[in-house]
Design a protein around this motif. Structure first.
Motif, short mmCIF file in Angstrom:
data_model
loop_
_atom_site.label_atom_id
_atom_site.label_comp_id
_atom_site.label_asym_id
_atom_site.label_seq_id
_atom_site.Cartn_x
_atom_site.Cartn_y
_atom_site.Cartn_z
N HIS A 114 0.83 -1.21 0.00
CA HIS A 114 0.00 0.00 0.00
C HIS A 114 0.86 1.25 0.00
O HIS A 114 0.62 2.19 -0.77
N TRP A 115 1.86 1.29 0.87
CA TRP A 115 2.74 2.46 0.92
C TRP A 115 3.53 2.63 -0.37
O TRP A 115 3.79 3.74 -0.80
N GLU A 143 2.54 1.70 -3.43
CA GLU A 143 1.61 2.17 -4.47
C GLU A 143 1.10 3.58 -4.21
O GLU A 143 0.68 4.27 -5.13
N ASN A 144 1.09 4.00 -2.96
CA ASN A 144 0.55 5.32 -2.58
C ASN A 144 1.64 6.13 -1.89
O ASN A 144 1.52 6.49 -0.73
N ARG A 145 2.69 6.44 -2.64
CA ARG A 145 3.85 7.13 -2.04
C ARG A 145 3.55 8.57 -1.69
O ARG A 145 4.18 9.14 -0.82
N SER A 203 -2.59 11.81 -4.85
CA SER A 203 -2.18 11.85 -6.25
C SER A 203 -3.18 12.69 -7.03
O SER A 203 -4.38 12.65 -6.74
N THR A 207 -7.10 11.75 -7.83
CA THR A 207 -7.59 10.66 -6.98
C THR A 207 -7.88 11.19 -5.59
O THR A 207 -7.44 12.27 -5.21
N SER A 242 -6.13 7.72 0.01
CA SER A 242 -6.41 6.31 0.23
C SER A 242 -6.05 5.92 1.66
O SER A 242 -4.91 6.10 2.07
#
Length: 142
Positions: free
Chosen positions: A109-110, A112-114, A118, A121, A124
């Motif tokens: 998760h971290w 993919e969602n740095r 974003s 979007t 998350s």
């Protein structure tokens, strides 16, 4: 991300409130004013020394209940104490599978969602599965 996930879960500051791998801890108290609650629920006492006024050792009593380990000297409250204990599940391979799986989900998760957000979007939150996998292992803090 692996180190961050470990830090997020492990030790007294981690959300689980317990050690993941075997760790040795020492706790010193200038004076014992009541039962001593060790910081980790699954600790094993290696040694506990309660000193009386003459410098001799006092016996102690261990009480295990409700994910707590309480030590209490049989006599001599107000005396110094030194406690060494071991906590943790053992080697990394002995950490429960659910905790390891939650760590993998968290790391992915971290990765993919740095960024916090974003463009285009919405933010998350952590995957629901992470909380579900960790729930049985969280220490209840009173």
């Amino acid at each position: 991300y692996i180190d961050a996930a470990t830090a997020w879960l492990d030790g007294p500051a981690g959300i689980l409130g317990r050690c993941l791998v075997t760790q040795n801890w020492q706790m010193g108290l200038d004076a014992v004013t009541g039962p001593i609650l060790l910081p980790f629920p699954d600790s094993e006492i290696d040694s506990a020394v309660f000193t009386d006024a003459a410098g001799g050792d006092l016996d102690y009593w261990i009480d295990r209940r409700d994910q707590r380990l309480l030590l209490r000297p049989l006599a001599g409250f107000g005396r110094p104490a030194a406690i060494t204990f071991t906590a943790g599940y053992g080697a990394p391979a002995e950490i429960p599978v659910a905790i390891r799986q939650a760590m993998l989900l968290l790391i992915a998760h971290w990765y993919e969602n740095r960024a916090a957000v974003s463009p285009g979007t919405s933010p998350s939150a952590l995957p629901v599965a992470v909380d579900a996998l960790l729930a049985p292992y969280r220490r209840i803090r009173l």
